[in-house]
Design an enzyme around this catalytic site. Structure first.
Site, PDB file in Angstrom:
ATOM      1  N   ILE A  19       0.835  -1.210   0.000  1.00 46.27           N
ATOM      2  CA  ILE A  19       0.000   0.000   0.000  1.00 46.27           C
ATOM      3  C   ILE A  19       0.868   1.258   0.000  1.00 46.27           C
ATOM      4  CG2 ILE A  19      -1.605   1.333   1.449  1.00 46.27           C
ATOM      5  CD1 ILE A  19      -2.812  -1.452   2.300  1.00 46.27           C
ATOM      6  N   ASP A  60      13.932   3.967   9.502  1.00 44.82           N
ATOM      7  CA  ASP A  60      13.224   3.104  10.442  1.00 44.82           C
ATOM      8  C   ASP A  60      12.269   3.998  11.227  1.00 44.82           C
ATOM      9  OD1 ASP A  60      12.304   1.595  12.528  1.00 44.82           O
ATOM     10  OD2 ASP A  60      14.273   0.906  13.212  1.00 44.82           O
ATOM     11  N   TYR A 149      -2.631  -7.363  16.589  1.00 43.01           N
ATOM     12  CA  TYR A 149      -2.767  -6.513  15.399  1.00 43.01           C
ATOM     13  C   TYR A 149      -4.013  -5.630  15.525  1.00 43.01           C
ATOM     14  CZ  TYR A 149      -3.163  -5.208  10.458  1.00 43.01           C
ATOM     15  OH  TYR A 149      -3.262  -4.508   9.281  1.00 43.01           O
ATOM     16  N   LYS A 153      -4.274  -1.555  15.677  1.00 39.74           N
ATOM     17  CA  LYS A 153      -4.976  -0.797  14.636  1.00 39.74           C
ATOM     18  C   LYS A 153      -6.147   0.004  15.223  1.00 39.74           C
ATOM     19  CE  LYS A 153      -2.348  -1.672  11.110  1.00 39.74           C
ATOM     20  NZ  LYS A 153      -1.547  -0.581  10.526  1.00 39.74           N
ATOM     21  N   SER A 186       3.345  -8.873   1.880  1.00 41.95           N
ATOM     22  CA  SER A 186       3.202  -9.533   3.187  1.00 41.95           C
ATOM     23  C   SER A 186       1.924 -10.370   3.238  1.00 41.95           C
ATOM     24  CB  SER A 186       3.243  -8.516   4.323  1.00 41.95           C
ATOM     25  OG  SER A 186       2.063  -7.778   4.376  1.00 41.95           O
TER      26      SER A 186
HETATM   27  N1  LIG Z   1      -2.422  -5.883   3.040  1.00 43.48           N
HETATM   28  C1  LIG Z   1      -3.538  -5.894   3.746  1.00 43.48           C
HETATM   29  O1  LIG Z   1      -4.413  -6.765   3.571  1.00 43.48           O
HETATM   30  C2  LIG Z   1      -3.789  -4.822   4.774  1.00 43.48           C
HETATM   31  C3  LIG Z   1      -5.095  -4.712   5.310  1.00 43.48           C
HETATM   32  C4  LIG Z   1      -5.337  -3.725   6.259  1.00 43.48           C
HETATM   33  C5  LIG Z   1      -4.334  -2.872   6.653  1.00 43.48           C
HETATM   34  N2  LIG Z   1      -3.079  -3.014   6.116  1.00 43.48           N
HETATM   35  C6  LIG Z   1      -2.045  -2.096   6.584  1.00 43.48           C
HETATM   36  O2  LIG Z   1      -1.492  -1.415   5.478  1.00 43.48           O
HETATM   37  C7  LIG Z   1      -0.139  -1.098   5.741  1.00 43.48           C
HETATM   38  C8  LIG Z   1       0.742  -1.622   4.625  1.00 43.48           C
HETATM   39  O3  LIG Z   1       0.576  -3.023   4.542  1.00 43.48           O
HETATM   40  P1  LIG Z   1       0.908  -3.824   3.186  1.00 43.48           P
HETATM   41  O4  LIG Z   1       0.369  -5.212   3.397  1.00 43.48           O
HETATM   42  O5  LIG Z   1       0.451  -3.038   2.018  1.00 43.48           O
HETATM   43  O6  LIG Z   1       2.498  -3.799   3.126  1.00 43.48           O
HETATM   44  P2  LIG Z   1       3.580  -4.896   3.540  1.00 43.48           P
HETATM   45  O7  LIG Z   1       3.227  -5.451   4.880  1.00 43.48           O
HETATM   46  O8  LIG Z   1       3.756  -5.886   2.434  1.00 43.48           O
HETATM   47  O9  LIG Z   1       4.881  -3.991   3.642  1.00 43.48           O
HETATM   48  C9  LIG Z   1       5.185  -3.316   4.828  1.00 43.48           C
HETATM   49  C10 LIG Z   1       6.347  -2.377   4.574  1.00 43.48           C
HETATM   50  O10 LIG Z   1       6.686  -1.778   5.830  1.00 43.48           O
HETATM   51  C11 LIG Z   1       8.091  -1.676   5.919  1.00 43.48           C
HETATM   52  N3  LIG Z   1       8.476  -1.559   7.325  1.00 43.48           N
HETATM   53  C12 LIG Z   1       8.368  -2.490   8.293  1.00 43.48           C
HETATM   54  N4  LIG Z   1       8.863  -2.024   9.448  1.00 43.48           N
HETATM   55  C13 LIG Z   1       9.274  -0.756   9.213  1.00 43.48           C
HETATM   56  C14 LIG Z   1       9.858   0.252  10.011  1.00 43.48           C
HETATM   57  N5  LIG Z   1      10.136   0.045  11.310  1.00 43.48           N
HETATM   58  N6  LIG Z   1      10.154   1.450   9.448  1.00 43.48           N
HETATM   59  C15 LIG Z   1       9.887   1.682   8.142  1.00 43.48           C
HETATM   60  N7  LIG Z   1       9.346   0.757   7.326  1.00 43.48           N
HETATM   61  C16 LIG Z   1       9.035  -0.460   7.857  1.00 43.48           C
HETATM   62  C17 LIG Z   1       8.573  -2.970   5.270  1.00 43.48           C
HETATM   63  O11 LIG Z   1       9.939  -2.905   4.908  1.00 43.48           O
HETATM   64  C18 LIG Z   1       7.623  -3.079   4.081  1.00 43.48           C
HETATM   65  O12 LIG Z   1       8.123  -2.382   2.961  1.00 43.48           O
HETATM   66  C19 LIG Z   1       0.186  -1.698   7.107  1.00 43.48           C
HETATM   67  O13 LIG Z   1       0.034  -0.727   8.098  1.00 43.48           O
HETATM   68  C20 LIG Z   1      -0.872  -2.771   7.258  1.00 43.48           C
HETATM   69  O14 LIG Z   1      -1.130  -3.098   8.593  1.00 43.48           O
HETATM   70  C21 LIG Z   1      -2.794  -3.958   5.179  1.00 43.48           C
END
Ligand SMILES: NC(=O)c1ccc[n+]([C@@H]2O[C@H](COP(=O)([O-])OP(=O)(O)OC[C@H]3O[C@@H](n4cnc5c(N)ncnc54)[C@H](O)[C@@H]3O)[C@@H](O)[C@H]2O)c1
Length: 247
Positions: A19, A60, A149, A153, A186
């Site tokens: 995202i 980070d 989680y 959230k 992920s």
């Molecule tokens: N994918 C889903 O189904 C979903 C649903 C609801 C909410 N979300 C939320 O959307 C957001 C993005 O999720 P996603 O699944 O698209 O991405 P992802 O989980 O595939 O990627 C997460 C990214 O965060 C980075 N990251 C992790 N720890 C970090 C830190 N300490 N500092 C900086 N960067 C860091 C990682 O390197 C990675 O690039 C998250 O907050 C997740 O909880 C995702």
């Protein structure tokens, strides 16, 4: 390319994939000047080779020191998009104290530190928009095996509302996007690592009445709205983008 965000300077966290990456690209395609940050320099390099005009910076978001160094170079921020997040799988009985602490650090402290560093800049420039990524698994809905989680959230939603209340008179808006299940690296890993990946994928899809999971671009579309001047009367709210999961 249109220009709904022309002239805006935007910081995106977790922009290396999923995202965060889709949103950084969407912001750039709308004319914004984007600084894409992530803890993983490899994915940032890939993003930068695809989009050389998106500035990338390893960061980070759970490190106060790293954020202080990063912010020294920043003169103006119109929009902060906080997307850092980690999914711990399991119930309270599977969640040890270290899992609890890690999840709260990554999912909540990252947003607290980024907001605390950037709000003073926004005050100085008389406004800004902060967008925090929460989830349907939060105060919106309890989902199995999303204990810590969901707690983090829900905290994201509370953090967002508090910031919105405190800085509404400073022209700083703060909103949350709550995605349903969205394709991302992920998410793919969660499917692959489950005992029965075929069934796991079916189960993830079944959660959305639309019968599919979402794309990161569908989340980015909401982020464009909240980042831009079409949403200037909108603050402190949670926007679900979830394929009908919360109907
Ligand atoms: N994918 C889903 O189904 C979903 C649903 C609801 C909410 N979300 C939320 O959307 C957001 C993005 O999720 P996603 O699944 O698209 O991405 P992802 O989980 O595939 O990627 C997460 C990214 O965060 C980075 N990251 C992790 N720890 C970090 C830190 N300490 N500092 C900086 N960067 C860091 C990682 O390197 C990675 O690039 C998250 O907050 C997740 O909880 C995702």
């Amino acid at each position: 390319m249109s220009a709904r965000l022309r002239g805006k300077k935007i910081i995106v966290t977790a922009a290396g994939q999923g995202i965060g990456k889709a949103t950084a690209i969407a912001f750039y395609n709308e004319g914004a000047q984007v600084i894409a940050t992530d803890i993983n320099p490899k994915t940032l390099t890939e993003l930068n080779s695809e989009y050389p005009n998106i500035k990338v910076q390893k960061l980070d978001s759970t490190s106060k020191n790293a954020i202080s160094e990063f912010i020294k170079e920043i003169d103006k921020v119109d929009v902060l998009f906080n997307a850092v997040g980690f999914v711990h799988h399991g119930t309270i009985l599977d969640c040890e104290e270290k899992d609890w602490n890690f999840s709260f650090d990554v999912n909540v402290k990252s947003m607290y530190l980024m907001c605390k560093a950037i709000i003073p800049l926004m005050i100085k420039q008389n406004g800004g928009s902060i967008i925090n990524v929460s989830s349907i698994a939060s105060s919106l809905k309890g989902l199995p095996n999303r204990f810590v989680y969901g707690a983090t959230k829900a905290a994201t939603i509370g953090l967002t509302k508090s910031i919105a209340a405190d800085f509404v008179k400073k022209n700083i808006r703060c909103n949350t996007i709550a995605p349903g299940t969205v394709f991302s690296p992920s998410w793919q890993e969660r499917v692959n690592n489950s005992p029965d990946p075929v069934q796991a994928k079916k189960d993830f899809i079944a959660r959305q009445p639309m019968g599919r999971i979402g794309t990161a671009e569908e989340i980015a579309a909401m982020a464009i709205y909240l980042a831009g001047d079409e949403s200037t009367f909108t603050t402190g709210n949670t926007f679900s983008v979830d394929g009908g999961m919360t109907i």
